[in-house]
Design a protein around this motif. Structure first.
Motif, PDB file in Angstrom:
ATOM      1  N   THR A  38      -1.049   2.716  -0.076  1.00 42.61           N
ATOM      2  CA  THR A  38      -1.311   2.284   1.160  1.00 42.61           C
ATOM      3  C   THR A  38       0.111   2.200   1.952  1.00 42.61           C
ATOM      4  O   THR A  38       0.904   1.517   1.606  1.00 42.61           O
ATOM      5  N   CYS A  39       0.074   2.671   3.142  1.00 42.59           N
ATOM      6  CA  CYS A  39       1.140   2.652   4.041  1.00 42.59           C
ATOM      7  C   CYS A  39       0.987   2.363   5.263  1.00 42.59           C
ATOM      8  O   CYS A  39      -0.140   2.667   5.980  1.00 42.59           O
ATOM      9  N   GLY A  40       2.055   1.787   5.950  1.00 41.98           N
ATOM     10  CA  GLY A  40       1.968   1.316   7.381  1.00 41.98           C
ATOM     11  C   GLY A  40       2.701   1.930   8.054  1.00 41.98           C
ATOM     12  O   GLY A  40       4.019   1.845   7.922  1.00 41.98           O
ATOM     13  N   VAL A  41       2.504   2.255   9.209  1.00 46.67           N
ATOM     14  CA  VAL A  41       3.391   2.962  10.538  1.00 46.67           C
ATOM     15  C   VAL A  41       3.590   1.817  11.449  1.00 46.67           C
ATOM     16  O   VAL A  41       2.615   1.591  12.210  1.00 46.67           O
ATOM     17  N   SER A  65      -7.836  -4.403  -1.963  1.00 52.51           N
ATOM     18  CA  SER A  65      -8.219  -3.552  -0.955  1.00 52.51           C
ATOM     19  C   SER A  65      -6.949  -2.873  -0.280  1.00 52.51           C
ATOM     20  O   SER A  65      -5.782  -3.276  -0.480  1.00 52.51           O
ATOM     21  N   LEU A  66      -7.130  -1.809   0.203  1.00 52.44           N
ATOM     22  CA  LEU A  66      -6.229  -1.094   1.161  1.00 52.44           C
ATOM     23  C   LEU A  66      -5.514  -1.871   2.037  1.00 52.44           C
ATOM     24  O   LEU A  66      -4.436  -1.811   1.973  1.00 52.44           O
ATOM     25  N   ILE A  67      -6.170  -2.977   2.845  1.00 52.61           N
ATOM     26  CA  ILE A  67      -5.746  -3.666   3.990  1.00 52.61           C
ATOM     27  C   ILE A  67      -4.906  -4.726   3.236  1.00 52.61           C
ATOM     28  O   ILE A  67      -3.650  -4.872   3.611  1.00 52.61           O
ATOM     29  N   ASN A 114      -3.074  11.385   3.059  1.00 57.14           N
ATOM     30  CA  ASN A 114      -2.192  12.434   2.466  1.00 57.14           C
ATOM     31  C   ASN A 114      -2.048  12.633   1.323  1.00 57.14           C
ATOM     32  O   ASN A 114      -2.200  11.501   0.528  1.00 57.14           O
ATOM     33  N   GLN A 115      -1.880  13.859   0.627  1.00 60.77           N
ATOM     34  CA  GLN A 115      -1.644  13.892  -0.766  1.00 60.77           C
ATOM     35  C   GLN A 115      -0.177  14.249  -0.817  1.00 60.77           C
ATOM     36  O   GLN A 115       0.087  15.233  -0.325  1.00 60.77           O
ATOM     37  N   TYR A 116       0.418  13.304  -1.738  1.00 59.18           N
ATOM     38  CA  TYR A 116       1.953  13.728  -2.091  1.00 59.18           C
ATOM     39  C   TYR A 116       2.073  14.241  -3.540  1.00 59.18           C
ATOM     40  O   TYR A 116       1.551  13.605  -4.271  1.00 59.18           O
ATOM     41  N   GLU A 176      -2.379   9.028  -0.320  1.00 57.28           N
ATOM     42  CA  GLU A 176      -1.514   7.950   0.401  1.00 57.28           C
ATOM     43  C   GLU A 176      -2.703   7.920   1.796  1.00 57.28           C
ATOM     44  O   GLU A 176      -2.888   8.936   2.550  1.00 57.28           O
ATOM     45  N   TYR A 177      -2.947   6.682   2.101  1.00 54.42           N
ATOM     46  CA  TYR A 177      -3.605   6.207   3.415  1.00 54.42           C
ATOM     47  C   TYR A 177      -2.717   5.522   4.227  1.00 54.42           C
ATOM     48  O   TYR A 177      -2.023   4.497   3.835  1.00 54.42           O
TER      49      TYR A 177
END
Length: 149
Positions: free
Chosen positions: A21-24, A58-60, A84-86, A95-96
């Motif tokens: 899980t990734c944050g922008v 959870s993702l969050i 995304n798939q890495y 990856e979310y």
């Protein structure tokens, strides 16, 4: 124990599918990125803060935890931006990517709780700085989905 960071990364994360899980976060027209050593075609990869989930998380919740561990920032998680798939063998991650907003804190390089010291640098990138990073060493789709203004 493997002798270099790439071998350690491959041993710890390789040959399995990992959910990340990734944050922008965009602030003052710049995106926050972390340099991950031992990953990618050139043995480093710039990506936004984030990481793997713990069992039952959870993702969050995982994203809030990872963001604070890696950057010291407390965040509010907003909308899902991209899935995304890495895949760079032997690594495979689903990856979310979420848009996030800072609640409190000052961005400083934190750590991964794992024994491997993957994170080596924290930096804010303008659009042109991001575009100038090696294409094999960043998630290129971010330009397509984000407005840096």
């Amino acid at each position: 124990m493997p002798s270099n960071i790439k071998e350690q990364v491959h041993q710890h994360y390789g040959n399995k599918i990992r959910v990340r899980t990734c944050g922008v976060i965009i602030q003052d027209g710049k995106i926050l990125m972390l340099k991950h050593d031992g990953i990618g075609k050139k043995d480093y990869f710039w990506n936004v803060p984030g990481g793997g989930l713990e069992k039952g998380e959870s993702l969050i919740s995982g994203l809030k935890r990872e963001f604070q561990e890696e950057t010291g920032l407390k965040i509010k998680v907003k909308k899902l931006l991209y899935l995304n798939q890495y895949i760079v063998s032997p690594l495979h991650a689903i990856e979310y990517y979420f848009e996030v907003e800072k609640i409190t804190g000052n961005a400083e390089l934190g750590h991964d709780p794992e024994e491997i010291l993957v994170l080596s640098q924290l930096s804010w990138f303008s659009r042109s700085d991001f575009e100038n990073l090696d294409k094999d060493c960043k998630p290129n789709f971010l330009l397509k989905y984000l407005n840096f203004d």
